[in-house]
Design a protein around this motif. Structure first.
Motif, PDB file in Angstrom:
ATOM      1  N   PRO A   1       6.741   2.899   6.502  1.00 30.53           N
ATOM      2  CA  PRO A   1       6.478   3.295   5.105  1.00 30.53           C
ATOM      3  C   PRO A   1       5.951   2.155   4.245  1.00 30.53           C
ATOM      4  O   PRO A   1       5.105   2.381   3.363  1.00 30.53           O
ATOM      5  CB  PRO A   1       7.856   3.766   4.621  1.00 30.53           C
ATOM      6  CG  PRO A   1       8.594   4.159   5.867  1.00 30.53           C
ATOM      7  CD  PRO A   1       8.108   3.215   6.923  1.00 30.53           C
ATOM      8  N   ALA A   2       6.416   0.932   4.496  1.00 27.87           N
ATOM      9  CA  ALA A   2       5.951  -0.204   3.688  1.00 27.87           C
ATOM     10  C   ALA A   2       4.475  -0.498   3.942  1.00 27.87           C
ATOM     11  O   ALA A   2       3.707  -0.761   3.009  1.00 27.87           O
ATOM     12  CB  ALA A   2       6.797  -1.440   3.995  1.00 27.87           C
TER      13      ALA A   2
ATOM     14  N   ALA B   1       2.476   2.223   2.302  1.00 26.56           N
ATOM     15  CA  ALA B   1       2.473   2.080   0.847  1.00 26.56           C
ATOM     16  C   ALA B   1       1.501   0.994   0.401  1.00 26.56           C
ATOM     17  O   ALA B   1       0.798   1.141  -0.609  1.00 26.56           O
ATOM     18  CB  ALA B   1       3.883   1.764   0.355  1.00 26.56           C
TER      19      ALA B   1
ATOM     20  N   ASP C   1      -1.659   2.419  -1.839  1.00 24.88           N
ATOM     21  CA  ASP C   1      -1.337   2.252  -3.255  1.00 24.88           C
ATOM     22  C   ASP C   1      -2.520   2.657  -4.134  1.00 24.88           C
ATOM     23  O   ASP C   1      -3.626   2.131  -3.986  1.00 24.88           O
ATOM     24  CB  ASP C   1      -0.958   0.790  -3.521  1.00 24.88           C
ATOM     25  CG  ASP C   1      -0.560   0.558  -4.973  1.00 24.88           C
ATOM     26  OD1 ASP C   1       0.109   1.433  -5.546  1.00 24.88           O
ATOM     27  OD2 ASP C   1      -0.940  -0.492  -5.532  1.00 24.88           O
TER      28      ASP C   1
ATOM     29  N   THR D   1      -0.345   9.673  -3.455  1.00 19.27           N
ATOM     30  CA  THR D   1       0.887   9.697  -4.230  1.00 19.27           C
ATOM     31  C   THR D   1       2.074   9.350  -3.337  1.00 19.27           C
ATOM     32  O   THR D   1       1.978   9.365  -2.104  1.00 19.27           O
ATOM     33  CB  THR D   1       1.121  11.085  -4.840  1.00 19.27           C
ATOM     34  OG1 THR D   1       1.349  12.030  -3.775  1.00 19.27           O
ATOM     35  CG2 THR D   1      -0.089  11.532  -5.663  1.00 19.27           C
ATOM     36  N   ASP D   2       3.207   9.060  -3.968  1.00 13.26           N
ATOM     37  CA  ASP D   2       4.415   8.776  -3.198  1.00 13.26           C
ATOM     38  C   ASP D   2       4.793   9.968  -2.330  1.00 13.26           C
ATOM     39  O   ASP D   2       5.228   9.804  -1.178  1.00 13.26           O
ATOM     40  CB  ASP D   2       5.576   8.434  -4.138  1.00 13.26           C
ATOM     41  CG  ASP D   2       5.370   7.097  -4.851  1.00 13.26           C
ATOM     42  OD1 ASP D   2       4.498   6.320  -4.405  1.00 13.26           O
ATOM     43  OD2 ASP D   2       6.070   6.837  -5.849  1.00 13.26           O
ATOM     44  N   ALA D   3       4.638  11.180  -2.870  1.00 12.48           N
ATOM     45  CA  ALA D   3       4.976  12.383  -2.104  1.00 12.48           C
ATOM     46  C   ALA D   3       4.056  12.534  -0.896  1.00 12.48           C
ATOM     47  O   ALA D   3       4.499  12.918   0.193  1.00 12.48           O
ATOM     48  CB  ALA D   3       4.890  13.620  -2.996  1.00 12.48           C
ATOM     49  N   GLU D   4       2.774  12.225  -1.079  1.00 10.96           N
ATOM     50  CA  GLU D   4       1.834  12.316   0.041  1.00 10.96           C
ATOM     51  C   GLU D   4       2.148  11.263   1.102  1.00 10.96           C
ATOM     52  O   GLU D   4       2.071  11.535   2.306  1.00 10.96           O
ATOM     53  CB  GLU D   4       0.404  12.157  -0.468  1.00 10.96           C
ATOM     54  CG  GLU D   4      -0.091  13.374  -1.250  1.00 10.96           C
ATOM     55  CD  GLU D   4      -1.437  13.142  -1.910  1.00 10.96           C
ATOM     56  OE1 GLU D   4      -2.212  14.113  -2.038  1.00 10.96           O
ATOM     57  OE2 GLU D   4      -1.722  11.981  -2.310  1.00 10.96           O
ATOM     58  N   GLN D   5       2.533  10.079   0.668  1.00 12.29           N
ATOM     59  CA  GLN D   5       2.902   9.045   1.634  1.00 12.29           C
ATOM     60  C   GLN D   5       4.137   9.460   2.426  1.00 12.29           C
ATOM     61  O   GLN D   5       4.212   9.247   3.641  1.00 12.29           O
ATOM     62  CB  GLN D   5       3.160   7.722   0.907  1.00 12.29           C
ATOM     63  CG  GLN D   5       1.910   7.110   0.277  1.00 12.29           C
ATOM     64  CD  GLN D   5       2.225   5.876  -0.537  1.00 12.29           C
ATOM     65  OE1 GLN D   5       3.101   5.088  -0.186  1.00 12.29           O
ATOM     66  NE2 GLN D   5       1.514   5.689  -1.647  1.00 12.29           N
ATOM     67  N   ALA D   6       5.096  10.063   1.747  1.00 14.83           N
ATOM     68  CA  ALA D   6       6.298  10.530   2.438  1.00 14.83           C
ATOM     69  C   ALA D   6       5.963  11.624   3.440  1.00 14.83           C
ATOM     70  O   ALA D   6       6.556  11.705   4.520  1.00 14.83           O
ATOM     71  CB  ALA D   6       7.318  11.039   1.412  1.00 14.83           C
TER      72      ALA D   6
ATOM     73  N   THR E   1       4.497   9.920   6.634  1.00 18.20           N
ATOM     74  CA  THR E   1       5.339   9.002   7.416  1.00 18.20           C
ATOM     75  C   THR E   1       6.145   9.757   8.465  1.00 18.20           C
ATOM     76  O   THR E   1       6.800  10.755   8.174  1.00 18.20           O
ATOM     77  CB  THR E   1       6.293   8.238   6.484  1.00 18.20           C
ATOM     78  OG1 THR E   1       5.526   7.559   5.484  1.00 18.20           O
ATOM     79  CG2 THR E   1       7.094   7.220   7.272  1.00 18.20           C
TER      80      THR E   1
END
Length: 670
Positions: free
Chosen positions: A396-397, A400, A404, A408-413, A416
């Motif tokens: 995840p890091a 991210a 960046d 979005t954070d939701a799309e990254q989640a 992963t």
């Protein structure tokens, strides 16, 4: 139209049949001569390489000269004053080298498709021939010098267009229309996009353009290659016979999945995740991930060389890395460029001290020595496409950092992996992962390209799939074929300009084909009822066909009704296609088998059975004389773009369409 007295007609017909027989015999002799050269070619070649090259050339030529007795060797004739030229699928000469049949792609043949009463192009008479299983049966003349032109009223032209379809797709060289011919003969440098409504011949246009370009630029395209990209293997099997029938036997055919095979696909993922991976923003995420691997050198290099020690300070190392980064090379090429430049700095020091140039062995040793290797691993580390994608989706890091401001954070989640495999090799990759790996591979190294690429059913290509094709046609041209109304993938195109931009051809011309010659008008009108609900900006399809039938019936038992309908359809000539939602196919095949009716699957184009039962998801691009669409509501309910899928299913019929339903029809059809 010229009317013939019976004696004149018989005499003319006999003469044309004699010319056909003589042309076939001449073609056979051409093949025999080539086969004889092939058998003895190794005796005249000067070396093994020449013998192998000659052998490949002659083998290909033998295949190109194959005759097909059931296919007319010529289909037309042009008269220019006292000159007469027969137009056919390939060039045939007599024993003295005089032409007996001109290839349809030859410059003089253009007039067969373009000449008209308004613009005769020096043609006095255009003759079309009627055939039955390879035997010449009739002909029609148009006296263009007298203003006589049949156009779509041609009995022979109409019969050829409406001839029943059994087995693989066939060529359309005898029926190419002027607007199609203009696209077929477009220059090699031109990329074009054909927005073609059902039955307008867009697939045939693309295949015939490939054949035309191979004729005009044979050696150039033989080196760089021509590629046909289709939506699935069933479609590629269906079209596979067209180019060989035109004498072209060296064209690669593949699906997009065939092109991106760096990792084995062993898993299926949620459609929302797959859709995100096909999003063009992923290209930027991957680019950033690759770029982030290049680091500023932190230490100078010290290299021991016998009694000498060479040192490269931080400033020149910074310059090497920064200059290479600015050149925009593929990552792996850039890494080797950095290595070569560092070795060059060491070489200069050696030459200054030793007053002589180092040997090649010395240069190779310096390039592999530990200090240089450690510097490379720190400043420009080695990467693999699989490793890059694995590192992003498993960490995840890392994701991210690369995503960046892009995702979005939701799309990254969503991207992963919950339980990532420890290594790329142990990963169960999905089809969407394979697209990402191919994108990463394109950042690391340039793939081999083709001189021309034909992409059919292109409306279903995602932006990332378009980029995969673009990498393989960067220095070539493309023919893009599709129909926005038939887009069924979650990422289906809504306008062609976006697709062309991702394909690297933003300035390609978009040419609409809306008048169809294959799907009957009644069928087209019924399918057109769906267009307002499909939310695409395309002109409604039109048809010049006034034959054919449409029958929409409510039934109590769809399987039993399908058996009855297929029995009735088998009383006519031609192929029968039964199209249903994917989960209904097995039951329908079982019902037909129980009734003693043999069936084939979509990829069995050579099967003896005249009846094919096809899942709605695989029917795109296929055609059948009689189509039975079973339970349209189930086809619509099976996927988010089900109305688009139904539009595809309804427009596969080239003679008769029967729609059988128990549930109410989808609202737009009502």
């Amino acid at each position: 139209m010229t009317l013939h007295a019976p004696v004149s007609l018989d005499t003319e017909l006999a003469a044309e049949r004699a010319h056909l027989d003589a042309s076939r015999a001449a073609l056979a002799r051409m093949r025999e001569r080539t086969e004889a050269l092939f058998a003895t070619g190794h005796n005249v070649a000067g070396d093994a390489f020449t013998a192998e090259t000659l052998g490949r050339t002659l083998s290909r030529r033998v295949a190109e000269l194959a005759d097909q007795p059931d296919t007319p060797l010529f289909f037309g004739r042009l008269t220019f004053g006292d000159e007469k030229h027969h137009i056919g699928r390939r060039h045939v000469t007599d024993d003295l080298g005089e032409p007996m049949v001109l290839d349809w792609r030859a410059p003089v043949s253009r007039a067969f498709y373009r000449a008209s009463a308004r613009d005769p192009q020096d043609v006095t008479v255009r003759r079309r021939f009627g055939f039955d299983r390879g035997a010449l049966t009739s002909f029609e003349d148009e006296r263009l010098d007298r203003g006589e032109e049949l156009g779509t009223a041609s009995r022979i032209l109409t019969a050829e267009i409406e001839r029943p379809r059994v087995g693989p797709m066939r060529d359309i060289v005898a029926t190419i229309q002027p607007e199609q011919d203009e696209l077929v003969r477009a220059d090699l440098a031109d990329s074009i996009c054909v927005q073609g409504a059902p039955g307008t011949g867009k697939t045939a246009v693309g295949l015939h353009r490939a054949a035309y370009l191979l004729y005009l630029h044979r050696e150039r395209l033989r080196r760089s290659g021509v590629l046909i990209v289709g939506p699935n293997r069933a479609f590629l099997s269906y079209i596979a016979a067209v180019l060989p029938a035109l004498g072209e036997v060296e064209v690669a055919q593949a699906t997009v999945e065939d092109l991106i095979t760096r990792v084995p696909v062993r898993a299926v993922e949620d459609p929302a995740v797959a859709t995100l991976k096909h999003d063009p923003r992923m290209a930027e995420v991957l680019r950033r991930a690759v770029e982030s691997r290049v680091a500023v050198p932190a230490e100078p290099i010290m290299v021991s060389d016998g009694s000498f020690r060479w040192r490269i300070g931080l400033d020149p190392l910074h310059r090497v890395v920064e200059e290479t980064r600015r050149e925009g090379l593929p990552y792996t090429t850039g890494r080797e460029r950095v290595r070569a430049r560092v070795v060059g700095l060491l070489q200069r020091q050696s030459e200054a001290r030793r007053a002589e140039s180092p040997s090649d062995a010395w240069l190779r040793r310096m390039g592999k020595c530990r200090p240089v290797a450690d510097f490379l691993d720190a400043a420009w580390p080695a990467l693999t496409p699989e490793g890059l994608v694995h590192s992003l989706l498993a960490d995840p890091a890392a994701l991210a950092a690369a995503a960046d401001g892009v995702l979005t954070d939701a799309e990254q989640a969503l991207l992963t992996w919950a339980k990532p495999a420890r290594t790329p090799k142990a990963t169960k990759w999905t089809a969407a992962d394979a697209v990402l790996v191919d994108e990463a591979a394109g950042l690391l190294e340039r793939p081999a390209g083709f001189g021309h690429v034909v992409v059919d059913e292109a409306q279903d290509l995602s932006p990332m799939q378009c980029r995969a094709i673009a990498r393989r046609s960067e220095h070539g041209s493309i023919t893009l074929l599709g129909d926005l109304a038939q887009g069924t993938a979650p990422w289906a195109a809504r306008n062609w300009r976006e697709s062309l931009a991702h394909l690297g051809k933003p300035d390609a011309a978009v040419v609409p084909l809306s008048v169809g010659f294959r799907v009957p008008a009644a069928v087209v009108a019924f399918a057109n009822r769906l267009l307002p609900a499909l939310e695409v900006d395309v002109p409604p399809a039109e048809s010049l066909r006034r034959d054919g039938t449409l029958d929409v019936r409510t039934v109590a038992d769809p399987a039993a009704a399908t058996v009855v309908e297929v029995r009735a359809a088998l009383g006519h000539d031609g192929s029968v296609g039964v199209i249903a939602a994917d989960d209904a196919v097995a039951g329908l095949r079982a019902a037909l088998a129980a009734a003693g009716i043999d069936t084939a699957t979509a990829d069995e184009v050579e099967a003896a059975a005249r009846v094919t039962v096809v899942p709605a998801t695989l029917v795109k691009g296929l055609e059948y004389d009689h189509v039975v669409v079973v339970e349209p509501a189930a086809i619509v309910a099976a996927e988010p773009r089900g109305l688009h899928r139904l539009y595809v299913a309804l427009t596969r019929a080239v003679s008769r369409l029967t729609v059988l339903h128990t549930a109410p029809l989808p609202a737009p059809l009502g």
